[in-house]
Design an enzyme around this catalytic site. Structure first.
Site, PDB file in Angstrom:
ATOM      1  N   HIS A  13       0.881  -1.198   0.000  1.00 11.87           N
ATOM      2  CA  HIS A  13       0.000   0.000   0.000  1.00 11.87           C
ATOM      3  C   HIS A  13       0.903   1.228   0.000  1.00 11.87           C
ATOM      4  O   HIS A  13       1.482   1.581   1.023  1.00 11.87           O
ATOM      5  CB  HIS A  13      -0.900   0.001   1.239  1.00 11.87           C
ATOM      6  N   HIS A  15       1.568   5.365  -1.659  1.00  5.70           N
ATOM      7  CA  HIS A  15       1.209   6.547  -2.449  1.00  5.70           C
ATOM      8  C   HIS A  15       2.476   7.143  -3.048  1.00  5.70           C
ATOM      9  O   HIS A  15       3.361   7.573  -2.303  1.00  5.70           O
ATOM     10  CB  HIS A  15       0.522   7.598  -1.570  1.00  5.70           C
ATOM     11  N   LYS A  99      -9.444  -0.455  -6.016  1.00  5.02           N
ATOM     12  CA  LYS A  99      -9.440   0.192  -4.704  1.00  5.02           C
ATOM     13  C   LYS A  99     -10.773   0.866  -4.423  1.00  5.02           C
ATOM     14  O   LYS A  99     -11.236   1.694  -5.218  1.00  5.02           O
ATOM     15  CB  LYS A  99      -8.313   1.228  -4.677  1.00  5.02           C
ATOM     16  N   HIS A 136     -10.337   1.071   1.699  1.00  6.52           N
ATOM     17  CA  HIS A 136     -10.118   2.014   2.795  1.00  6.52           C
ATOM     18  C   HIS A 136     -11.342   1.844   3.681  1.00  6.52           C
ATOM     19  O   HIS A 136     -12.421   2.335   3.362  1.00  6.52           O
ATOM     20  CB  HIS A 136      -9.984   3.456   2.287  1.00  6.52           C
ATOM     21  N   HIS A 174      -4.552  -0.836   5.748  1.00  8.40           N
ATOM     22  CA  HIS A 174      -4.188  -0.088   6.956  1.00  8.40           C
ATOM     23  C   HIS A 174      -5.149  -0.326   8.118  1.00  8.40           C
ATOM     24  O   HIS A 174      -5.824   0.581   8.587  1.00  8.40           O
ATOM     25  CB  HIS A 174      -3.989   1.408   6.679  1.00  8.40           C
ATOM     26  N   ASP A 247       1.495   2.523   3.537  1.00 13.63           N
ATOM     27  CA  ASP A 247       0.639   3.707   3.393  1.00 13.63           C
ATOM     28  C   ASP A 247       1.480   4.977   3.482  1.00 13.63           C
ATOM     29  O   ASP A 247       1.008   6.017   3.953  1.00 13.63           O
ATOM     30  CB  ASP A 247      -0.485   3.711   4.432  1.00 13.63           C
TER      31      ASP A 247
END
Ligand SMILES: NC(=O)N[C@@H](CC(=O)O)C(=O)O
Ligand SMILES: [Zn+2]
Ligand SMILES: [Zn+2]
Length: 345
Positions: A13, A15, A99, A136, A174, A247
């Site tokens: 995970h 970004h 996602k 999420h 997460h 994350d």
């Protein structure tokens, strides 16, 4: 001197953003990690297989010369996502997962799903072809307390969805609560959870005690200590359903240090040092490889990496920068609030 050699880890995970930020952060991941699941919450989001292909090309172009790194692409689920496009992306090998962001749950999620019923055709197709859904897992209902949003999501969205589509593989990303850990543990199949580096280290005091600390603010927000302990127990247990998803979510400092700061913590650069510290504290260094390098690929149906990394315990603290400079601006690095002695050699 102590050292430990493990298969090269992956980040399930991550970004990476785009443009100057992408160029500024990607090397911190590709230095240690062989692969990462790339989050699609750009502005505008990565919605179609064509978007994912173009984004993948930009990532590969930004990669430091000589680094080998494989971005595993995801599509941002909307109420208009086409099942055929998702299936095509999956069959071509480009798309690793889809996602789900409940609309408004987190950074750049306003285009996410409001009405799960509208996403059912895509989810049914994914269940049929075995493509995982990454979630999420927080509700956005204003009445629900921010510290309860994960638990309420499990009860009101995730569990009903899994009962309706038992063949859908779901990654609860997460995980921040013992409720999430218990839910995953109690399931018979088709659910796993990623755990971040920072949620193994901080509880909500880090954000609020002694003044507001925006660099400890992320979503899902860190919870009370009992939850952190549950996450640590799960991560260090070796249980194949739990694996690393950092994350790592860079925002430039001016967007964090303001009256309405963005959610996200930047950990790519020191994650492996932090994890070795945590696993050593838990007397579980022998489980670090499962968490960081084995359980994730097994869940996503991929082979673990063949090459290895070696972590060495130094006698003096390993220095990390307080912030990194990117072309987009400075990004503060996660400070675990203790010295780090483990270094990737
Ligand atoms: N984790 C965060 O606090 N922020 C992430 C979004 C997310 O993963 O929810 C981001 O994109 O900044
Ligand atoms: Zn998220
Ligand atoms: Zn994220």
């Amino acid at each position: 001197m102590r050292s430990i050699t493990i298969r090269r880890p992956d980040d399930w995970h991550l970004h990476l953003r785009d443009g100057a930020m992408l160029e500024g952060v990607i090397g911190d991941t590709s230095r240690h990690f062989a692969r990462a699941i790339i989050m699609p919450n750009l502005v505008p989001p990565v919605v179609t297989t064509a978007d994912a292909k173009a984004y993948r090309d930009r990532i590969m172009a930004a990669l430091p010369k000589g680094d080998r790194f494989e971005p595993l692409m995801t599509l941002y689920l909307t109420e208009d996502t086409s099942p055929d496009d998702v299936e095509e992306g999956a069959r071509s090998g480009l798309v690793t997962a889809v996602k789900l962001y409940p609309a408004g749950a987190t950074t750049n999620s306003h285009g996410g799903v409001r009405d799960m019923a509208k996403a059912m055709p895509v989810l049914e197709r994914m269940a049929k072809i075995g493509l995982p859904l990454c979630v999420h897992g927080e509700v956005t209902t204003p009445e629900v307390d921010i510290f309860d949003r994960e638990k309420v999501f499990i009860d009101t969205v995730l569990d009903p969805l899994r009962r309706r589509l038992p063949d859908l593989k779901v990654t609860m990303e997460h995980v921040t609560t013992s409720d999430g850990i218990d839910y995953i543990r109690s399931a018979e199949r088709n659910i796993a959870g990623s755990i971040t580096t920072h949620h193994l280290i901080i509880n909500r005091n880090a954000i609020l005690v002694g003044g507001i600390k925006p660099h400890y603010y992320c979503l899902p927000v860190a919870k009370r200590e009992s939850h952190r302990l549950a996450l640590r127990a799960a991560a260090t247990s070796g249980d194949r359903r739990f694996f690393l998803g950092t994350d790592s979510a860079p925002h430039v400092d001016p967007l964090k240090e303001c009256a309405c700061g963005c959610a996200g913590i930047y950990t790519s650069i020191n994650t492996m040092s932090c994890l070795a510290h945590v696993f050593e504290q838990e007397n579980a260094l022998d489980k670090l490889e499962a968490f960081a390098s084995l359980n994730g690929p097994a869940w996503y149906g991929l082979a673990p990496n063949e090459d290895t990394i070696t972590l060495v315990r130094r006698d003096t603290p390993v220095p990390y920068p307080a912030k990194i400079e990117t072309g987009a601006g400075p990004v503060t690095v996660f400070d675990p609030m203790f010295d780090l002695f483990w270094d990737v050699s």
